[in-house]
Design a protein around this motif. Structure first.
Motif, PDB file in Angstrom:
ATOM      1  N   VAL A  86     -20.398 -31.294   2.290  1.00  0.00           N
ATOM      2  CA  VAL A  86     -19.241 -32.377   2.039  1.00  0.00           C
ATOM      3  C   VAL A  86     -19.619 -33.489   2.931  1.00  0.00           C
ATOM      4  O   VAL A  86     -20.611 -33.557   3.758  1.00  0.00           O
ATOM      5  CB  VAL A  86     -17.800 -31.759   2.256  1.00  0.00           C
ATOM      6  N   ASP A  87     -19.073 -34.504   2.129  1.00  0.00           N
ATOM      7  CA  ASP A  87     -19.301 -35.842   2.950  1.00  0.00           C
ATOM      8  C   ASP A  87     -20.723 -36.374   2.711  1.00  0.00           C
ATOM      9  O   ASP A  87     -21.314 -37.186   3.656  1.00  0.00           O
ATOM     10  CB  ASP A  87     -18.678 -35.907   4.331  1.00  0.00           C
ATOM     11  N   TRP A  88     -21.332 -36.465   1.490  1.00  0.00           N
ATOM     12  CA  TRP A  88     -22.683 -36.970   1.356  1.00  0.00           C
ATOM     13  C   TRP A  88     -22.357 -38.200   0.641  1.00  0.00           C
ATOM     14  O   TRP A  88     -21.247 -38.538  -0.103  1.00  0.00           O
ATOM     15  CB  TRP A  88     -23.350 -36.053   0.551  1.00  0.00           C
ATOM     16  N   VAL A  98     -20.102 -38.125  -2.509  1.00  0.00           N
ATOM     17  CA  VAL A  98     -20.354 -36.905  -3.457  1.00  0.00           C
ATOM     18  C   VAL A  98     -20.191 -35.589  -2.286  1.00  0.00           C
ATOM     19  O   VAL A  98     -20.367 -35.737  -1.270  1.00  0.00           O
ATOM     20  CB  VAL A  98     -21.626 -36.830  -4.314  1.00  0.00           C
ATOM     21  N   ASP A  99     -19.675 -34.536  -2.968  1.00  0.00           N
ATOM     22  CA  ASP A  99     -19.891 -33.213  -2.391  1.00  0.00           C
ATOM     23  C   ASP A  99     -20.839 -32.441  -3.305  1.00  0.00           C
ATOM     24  O   ASP A  99     -21.035 -32.615  -4.412  1.00  0.00           O
ATOM     25  CB  ASP A  99     -18.414 -32.650  -2.231  1.00  0.00           C
ATOM     26  N   LEU A 100     -21.437 -31.501  -2.248  1.00  0.00           N
ATOM     27  CA  LEU A 100     -22.586 -30.598  -3.154  1.00  0.00           C
ATOM     28  C   LEU A 100     -21.853 -29.260  -3.461  1.00  0.00           C
ATOM     29  O   LEU A 100     -20.918 -28.948  -3.025  1.00  0.00           O
ATOM     30  CB  LEU A 100     -23.516 -30.351  -2.126  1.00  0.00           C
ATOM     31  N   PRO A 101     -22.424 -28.765  -4.476  1.00  0.00           N
ATOM     32  CA  PRO A 101     -23.513 -28.953  -5.237  1.00  0.00           C
ATOM     33  C   PRO A 101     -23.289 -30.045  -6.015  1.00  0.00           C
ATOM     34  O   PRO A 101     -22.098 -30.401  -6.436  1.00  0.00           O
ATOM     35  CB  PRO A 101     -23.757 -27.844  -6.140  1.00  0.00           C
ATOM     36  N   HIS A 102     -24.339 -31.029  -6.348  1.00  0.00           N
ATOM     37  CA  HIS A 102     -24.167 -32.379  -7.225  1.00  0.00           C
ATOM     38  C   HIS A 102     -25.552 -32.197  -8.166  1.00  0.00           C
ATOM     39  O   HIS A 102     -26.592 -32.184  -7.579  1.00  0.00           O
ATOM     40  CB  HIS A 102     -24.154 -33.737  -6.294  1.00  0.00           C
ATOM     41  N   TRP A 134     -30.669 -26.111   5.874  1.00  0.00           N
ATOM     42  CA  TRP A 134     -31.156 -25.061   4.820  1.00  0.00           C
ATOM     43  C   TRP A 134     -30.563 -25.529   3.556  1.00  0.00           C
ATOM     44  O   TRP A 134     -29.454 -26.069   3.346  1.00  0.00           O
ATOM     45  CB  TRP A 134     -30.516 -23.757   5.169  1.00  0.00           C
ATOM     46  N   PHE A 135     -31.576 -25.552   2.594  1.00  0.00           N
ATOM     47  CA  PHE A 135     -30.982 -26.273   1.213  1.00  0.00           C
ATOM     48  C   PHE A 135     -31.134 -25.077   0.288  1.00  0.00           C
ATOM     49  O   PHE A 135     -32.398 -24.502   0.000  1.00  0.00           O
ATOM     50  CB  PHE A 135     -31.902 -27.302   0.796  1.00  0.00           C
ATOM     51  N   ASN A 140     -25.620 -25.800  -2.523  1.00  0.00           N
ATOM     52  CA  ASN A 140     -25.098 -25.882  -1.095  1.00  0.00           C
ATOM     53  C   ASN A 140     -26.036 -26.188  -0.023  1.00  0.00           C
ATOM     54  O   ASN A 140     -27.186 -25.973  -0.071  1.00  0.00           O
ATOM     55  CB  ASN A 140     -24.072 -24.882  -0.617  1.00  0.00           C
ATOM     56  N   VAL A 141     -25.665 -26.975   1.143  1.00  0.00           N
ATOM     57  CA  VAL A 141     -26.659 -27.080   2.142  1.00  0.00           C
ATOM     58  C   VAL A 141     -26.001 -26.580   3.324  1.00  0.00           C
ATOM     59  O   VAL A 141     -24.602 -26.747   3.192  1.00  0.00           O
ATOM     60  CB  VAL A 141     -27.060 -28.668   2.307  1.00  0.00           C
ATOM     61  N   GLU A 142     -26.723 -26.044   4.197  1.00  0.00           N
ATOM     62  CA  GLU A 142     -26.066 -25.280   5.317  1.00  0.00           C
ATOM     63  C   GLU A 142     -26.789 -26.116   6.763  1.00  0.00           C
ATOM     64  O   GLU A 142     -28.325 -26.118   6.648  1.00  0.00           O
ATOM     65  CB  GLU A 142     -26.118 -23.988   5.554  1.00  0.00           C
ATOM     66  N   LEU A 143     -25.988 -26.219   7.836  1.00  0.00           N
ATOM     67  CA  LEU A 143     -26.740 -26.289   9.092  1.00  0.00           C
ATOM     68  C   LEU A 143     -26.739 -25.051   9.875  1.00  0.00           C
ATOM     69  O   LEU A 143     -25.729 -24.436   9.979  1.00  0.00           O
ATOM     70  CB  LEU A 143     -25.963 -27.444   9.964  1.00  0.00           C
ATOM     71  N   TRP A 144     -28.032 -24.646  10.221  1.00  0.00           N
ATOM     72  CA  TRP A 144     -28.228 -23.658  11.177  1.00  0.00           C
ATOM     73  C   TRP A 144     -28.339 -23.900  12.583  1.00  0.00           C
ATOM     74  O   TRP A 144     -29.075 -24.744  12.853  1.00  0.00           O
ATOM     75  CB  TRP A 144     -29.376 -22.848  10.480  1.00  0.00           C
ATOM     76  N   GLU A 145     -27.735 -23.004  13.430  1.00  0.00           N
ATOM     77  CA  GLU A 145     -28.086 -23.037  14.933  1.00  0.00           C
ATOM     78  C   GLU A 145     -28.345 -21.946  15.469  1.00  0.00           C
ATOM     79  O   GLU A 145     -27.743 -20.893  15.103  1.00  0.00           O
ATOM     80  CB  GLU A 145     -26.881 -23.943  15.689  1.00  0.00           C
ATOM     81  N   ALA A 146     -29.546 -21.722  16.180  1.00  0.00           N
ATOM     82  CA  ALA A 146     -29.800 -20.494  16.754  1.00  0.00           C
ATOM     83  C   ALA A 146     -30.546 -20.673  18.129  1.00  0.00           C
ATOM     84  O   ALA A 146     -30.989 -21.973  18.422  1.00  0.00           O
ATOM     85  CB  ALA A 146     -30.792 -19.857  15.916  1.00  0.00           C
ATOM     86  N   PRO A 147     -30.513 -19.746  18.923  1.00  0.00           N
ATOM     87  CA  PRO A 147     -31.145 -20.107  20.551  1.00  0.00           C
ATOM     88  C   PRO A 147     -32.583 -20.105  20.167  1.00  0.00           C
ATOM     89  O   PRO A 147     -33.280 -19.397  19.274  1.00  0.00           O
ATOM     90  CB  PRO A 147     -30.724 -18.729  21.326  1.00  0.00           C
TER      91      PRO A 147
END
Length: 144
Positions: free
Chosen positions: A8-10, A31-35, A70-71, A134-141
């Motif tokens: 969201v919020d692209w 736009v919001d994704l998917p677009h 991640w796309f 969709n796009v995701e933000l991944w966070e990992a140690p």
């Protein structure tokens, strides 16, 4: 690993084919994704263009954390920049991909800019264009 929806919020701008750098006067729309930019031009499905997607987001520094984008799908010939630094390219438009963006981030507001170059002919099937998943933000140690 923590996965956060980043769809969201692209902001989106369509430019002339093979535009390398974002023009200073690019006209962005929310736009919001998917677009899928191409489906909005059903009367001209072979239209070429360079598509830019921009998103601003805040990062709080958490030591020992890696962050990746991640796309789910971007068509086609995609380059991803974070805060003006190229973090990766993905030429193929039909598979998901991800890039580690940790080293390009700083605490506070950050910018991701995605460029997709659409050129025809490119497929015997309807491919769509832009960030069509969709796009995701991944966070990992970080690994030790």
């Amino acid at each position: 690993m923590k996965r956060t929806d980043f769809s969201v919020d692209w902001l989106f701008a369509a430019c002339a084919p093979d535009t390398e750098l974002l023009p200073w006067n690019a006209q962005f729309t929310p736009v919001d994704l998917p677009h899928d930019w191409q489906i909005r031009h059903a009367d001209d499905l072979y239209r070429d263009g360079t598509l830019f997607y921009r998103k601003y987001f805040f990062v709080t520094d958490v030591p020992g954390t890696r962050r990746m984008l991640w796309f789910g799908g971007a068509y086609m010939d995609t380059t991803v920049f974070v805060n003006g630094t190229e973090v990766g390219q993905w030429k193929y438009g039909y598979t998901s991909f991800w890039f580690d963006i940790t080293d390009a981030l700083h605490e506070g507001q950050n910018e991701v800019l995605v460029r997709c170059n659409l050129r025809h002919p490119n497929s015997r099937w309807y491919s769509g264009a832009g960030l069509y998943r969709n796009v995701e933000l991944w966070e990992a140690p970080t690994s030790t």
